[in-house]
Design a protein around this motif. Structure first.
Motif, short mmCIF file in Angstrom:
data_model
loop_
_atom_site.label_atom_id
_atom_site.label_comp_id
_atom_site.label_asym_id
_atom_site.label_seq_id
_atom_site.Cartn_x
_atom_site.Cartn_y
_atom_site.Cartn_z
N LEU A 53 0.83 -1.21 0.00
CA LEU A 53 0.00 0.00 0.00
C LEU A 53 0.87 1.26 0.00
CD1 LEU A 53 -2.83 -1.02 2.48
CD2 LEU A 53 -2.98 -0.81 -0.01
N VAL A 54 1.98 1.22 0.70
CA VAL A 54 2.89 2.37 0.67
C VAL A 54 3.46 2.57 -0.73
CG1 VAL A 54 5.06 3.31 1.55
CG2 VAL A 54 3.49 2.16 3.10
N GLY A 55 3.87 1.47 -1.36
CA GLY A 55 4.37 1.56 -2.73
C GLY A 55 3.31 2.05 -3.69
N ALA A 56 2.07 1.57 -3.52
CA ALA A 56 0.98 2.01 -4.39
C ALA A 56 0.69 3.50 -4.18
CB ALA A 56 -0.27 1.18 -4.11
N ALA A 57 0.77 3.96 -2.93
CA ALA A 57 0.54 5.38 -2.66
C ALA A 57 1.59 6.25 -3.34
CB ALA A 57 0.56 5.62 -1.15
N SER A 58 2.84 5.80 -3.29
CA SER A 58 3.91 6.55 -3.95
C SER A 58 3.71 6.57 -5.46
CB SER A 58 5.26 5.91 -3.60
OG SER A 58 6.31 6.56 -4.27
N MET A 59 3.32 5.44 -6.04
CA MET A 59 3.10 5.37 -7.49
C MET A 59 1.92 6.23 -7.91
SD MET A 59 3.86 1.46 -8.64
CE MET A 59 5.49 0.75 -8.47
N ALA A 60 0.87 6.23 -7.10
CA ALA A 60 -0.30 7.05 -7.43
C ALA A 60 0.08 8.54 -7.45
CB ALA A 60 -1.41 6.80 -6.41
N GLY A 61 0.86 8.95 -6.46
CA GLY A 61 1.31 10.34 -6.46
C GLY A 61 2.19 10.65 -7.66
N ALA A 62 3.08 9.71 -8.01
CA ALA A 62 3.96 9.92 -9.16
C ALA A 62 3.19 9.98 -10.46
CB ALA A 62 5.01 8.81 -9.22
N ALA A 63 2.14 9.16 -10.59
CA ALA A 63 1.35 9.16 -11.82
C ALA A 63 0.66 10.50 -12.03
CB ALA A 63 0.31 8.04 -11.76
N VAL A 64 0.19 11.11 -10.94
CA VAL A 64 -0.47 12.42 -11.04
C VAL A 64 0.57 13.52 -11.24
CG1 VAL A 64 -1.90 14.10 -9.82
CG2 VAL A 64 -2.45 11.67 -9.68
N GLY A 65 1.68 13.40 -10.54
CA GLY A 65 2.67 14.48 -10.56
C GLY A 65 3.51 14.54 -11.81
N SER A 66 3.68 13.43 -12.51
CA SER A 66 4.56 13.40 -13.67
C SER A 66 4.16 14.40 -14.76
CB SER A 66 4.65 11.99 -14.23
OG SER A 66 5.53 11.92 -15.32
N PRO A 67 2.90 14.38 -15.24
CA PRO A 67 2.54 15.38 -16.26
C PRO A 67 2.50 16.80 -15.73
CG PRO A 67 0.62 14.08 -15.62
CD PRO A 67 1.81 13.43 -15.00
N LEU A 68 2.19 16.97 -14.44
CA LEU A 68 2.19 18.32 -13.87
C LEU A 68 3.60 18.88 -13.84
CD1 LEU A 68 -0.30 17.88 -10.87
CD2 LEU A 68 -0.73 18.96 -13.08
N ALA A 69 4.57 18.05 -13.43
CA ALA A 69 5.96 18.50 -13.43
C ALA A 69 6.42 18.83 -14.84
CB ALA A 69 6.85 17.43 -12.81
N GLY A 70 6.02 17.99 -15.81
CA GLY A 70 6.39 18.26 -17.20
C GLY A 70 5.80 19.57 -17.70
N ARG A 71 4.58 19.86 -17.29
CA ARG A 71 3.95 21.12 -17.73
C ARG A 71 4.67 22.33 -17.14
NH1 ARG A 71 -2.58 22.39 -17.37
NH2 ARG A 71 -2.55 24.23 -18.73
N PHE A 72 5.01 22.26 -15.85
CA PHE A 72 5.76 23.36 -15.24
C PHE A 72 7.15 23.48 -15.86
CE2 PHE A 72 2.62 23.10 -11.77
CZ PHE A 72 2.37 24.46 -11.60
N LEU A 73 7.74 22.34 -16.22
CA LEU A 73 9.04 22.37 -16.86
C LEU A 73 8.97 23.11 -18.20
CD1 LEU A 73 11.45 19.34 -16.83
CD2 LEU A 73 11.36 20.87 -18.77
N ASP A 74 7.90 22.88 -18.96
CA ASP A 74 7.72 23.60 -20.23
C ASP A 74 7.60 25.10 -20.00
OD1 ASP A 74 7.78 21.36 -21.91
OD2 ASP A 74 5.65 20.95 -21.62
N ARG A 75 6.93 25.49 -18.93
CA ARG A 75 6.64 26.90 -18.71
C ARG A 75 7.75 27.64 -17.96
NH1 ARG A 75 0.21 27.15 -17.01
NH2 ARG A 75 -0.62 26.26 -18.95
N ARG A 76 8.36 26.97 -16.97
CA ARG A 76 9.31 27.65 -16.10
C ARG A 76 10.75 27.22 -16.29
NH1 ARG A 76 6.27 31.91 -14.68
NH2 ARG A 76 4.23 31.24 -13.85
N GLY A 77 10.97 26.11 -16.95
CA GLY A 77 12.32 25.62 -17.12
C GLY A 77 12.65 24.52 -16.13
N LEU A 78 13.82 23.91 -16.30
CA LEU A 78 14.20 22.74 -15.52
C LEU A 78 14.57 23.09 -14.08
CD1 LEU A 78 14.83 19.70 -15.47
CD2 LEU A 78 17.12 20.24 -16.33
N ARG A 79 15.31 24.15 -13.88
CA ARG A 79 15.85 24.44 -12.56
C ARG A 79 14.78 24.70 -11.49
NH1 ARG A 79 21.44 27.98 -13.41
NH2 ARG A 79 22.83 26.14 -13.41
N PRO A 80 13.75 25.51 -11.74
CA PRO A 80 12.72 25.70 -10.70
C PRO A 80 12.03 24.40 -10.30
CG PRO A 80 12.54 27.40 -12.37
CD PRO A 80 13.51 26.40 -12.89
#
Length: 398
Positions: A53-80
């Motif tokens: 369940l801990v592993g599943a919780a981490s994966m669920a968060g990563a699945a949601v966060g991955s495209p969000l991080a990519g979108r911010f990377l497109d807009r703000r750049g890699l470093r932020p």
């Protein structure tokens, strides 16, 4: 196959450093799952269900966060993005050894949501730094680096827990993640080529509906099916060897399977032309289905893994290349984030499904079922393949 394509790619400015940093940066990331599992079982004294369940919780968060991080990377750049995600990882892994179980689950969700976008960012930067005609070779190098990271990361985590403790290992993972983020922050590779950046300045924002269509969605589904098949194969291998009384050979068999993948990736990257990801994943799935019915001992299973094994890295690199070619450069980060989300979904869903089949019917049928799932996903994607192959329309010039 020729070595020359690799020489051309590795001679490009910054590519060697990017691949080396990417290889090292992925090692602590690949060790996080097994570290959390062993901490829950060994230090907290709970069962593998709670650890899962801990592993599943981490994966669920990563699945949601991955495209969000990519979108911010497109807009703000890699470093932020790296700065924020690295600080969150530092806070979580410093606190995690002292957290009770319920807080650890909640923390795993947050840590997953703010996972460092190392996998997607490396691929996005490779696409920007390597000419389009050499993308196949560049992404093949990346896929081989991923295989090597998965060979080293979990093994180091297990060795550290065995030699020291899960608490020490969790702190070590935190140090590794912070070091990875700092190294990428210092390297600061470009996420767009000079031509792409100049073109983007003269164009309007790209609407999502222009590039995120049924074809790309089905391609992401096929990518998810790929990691489903690979994760189910790993679980089925463990179960098969346990049932045969050959548990001691599990590490060797899995290591050989990974080695086959690296060899396949090397050969694929040197070919003058790539193959459709549907063809590669369909073939891999079809060759995986009969593995459970191979008799004669662990060595025969090790040999039977060769055909499907050599297709692992080429299949992954083909999906990355296909996604990269189907989206404009301005949204490449978000698209790679969606690709990462698809891979994560495949991994997360394979465990309980394949595990249930192993418990109910045996590992042979888990191999067969996972291969059938991969083939079905590929067949379902075929009607949309024409749409996937059509490049995303250029945005209207401002």
């Amino acid at each position: 196959m020729a070595i020359e394509p690799y020489r051309r790619v590795l001679a490009l400015p910054g590519v060697r450093a990017l691949l080396l940093v990417g290889l090292v940066a992925r090692i602590p990331l690949t060790g996080t799952g097994i570290t959390l599992t062993l901490h829950v079982v060994n230090s907290l004294g709970l069962g593998f269900l709670q650890a899962g369940l801990v592993g599943a919780a981490s994966m669920a968060g990563a699945a949601v966060g991955s495209p969000l991080a990519g979108r911010f990377l497109d807009r703000r750049g890699l470093r932020p993005v790296l700065a924020v995600t690295t600080l969150v990882q530092l806070a979580f892994w410093c606190c995690a050894p002292a957290l009770p179980y319920q807080a650890l689950v909640a923390g795993a969700v947050i840590a997953g949501l703010f996972s460092q976008p190392v996998f997607g960012a490396i691929r996005q930067c490779l696409a920007a730094m390597v000419p389009a005609e050499s993308h196949q070779t560049g992404f093949a190098l990346d896929s081989m680096a991923v295989e090597l990271s998965f060979m080293v990361g979990p093994a180091l985590a297990v060795a550290s827990v065995t030699a020291f403790s899960s608490t020490v290992t969790m702190y070590a993972v935190g140090v590794g993640l912070v070091g990875s983020g700092a190294a990428l922050f210092a390297l600061n590779p470009p996420t767009r080529s000079a031509e792409e950046a100049a073109q983007e300045d003269s164009q309007e924002k790209v609407p999502r509906r222009r590039w995120l269509g049924p074809g790309l969605l089905t391609l992401l589904g096929v990518a998810s099916a790929l990691t489903f098949v690979l994760t189910a194969t790993e679980l089925s291998l463990v179960a098969t060897l346990k049932a045969a009384g050959a548990t001691g050979w599990t590490g060797l068999v899995i290591a050989m399977w990974c080695a086959y993948s690296v060899i396949g990736g090397f050969v694929y990257g040197g070919l003058p032309r790539g193959f459709s990801p549907l063809l590669l994943i369909g073939a891999l799935s079809a060759l995986t289905a009969p593995l459970g019915f191979v008799g004669g001992g662990w060595w025969w299973l090790c040999l039977a893994l060769v055909p499907a094994g050599v297709l692992c890295a080429p299949s992954l690199s083909a999906t990355v290349d296909a996604v990269n070619r189907r989206v404009p450069a301005a949204v490449r980060g978000e698209a790679m984030g969606l690709h990462g989300m698809a891979l994560t979904i495949g991994v997360a869903s394979a465990g309980p499904i394949a595990g249930g089949i192993v418990d109910s019917y045996g590992p042979s049928w888990a191999f067969a079922a996972s291969g059938a799932v991969g083939v079905l996903f590929v067949l379902a994607a075929v009607p949309f393949w024409r749409d996937v192959r059509r490049p995303a329309a250029d945005p209207v010039t401002a």
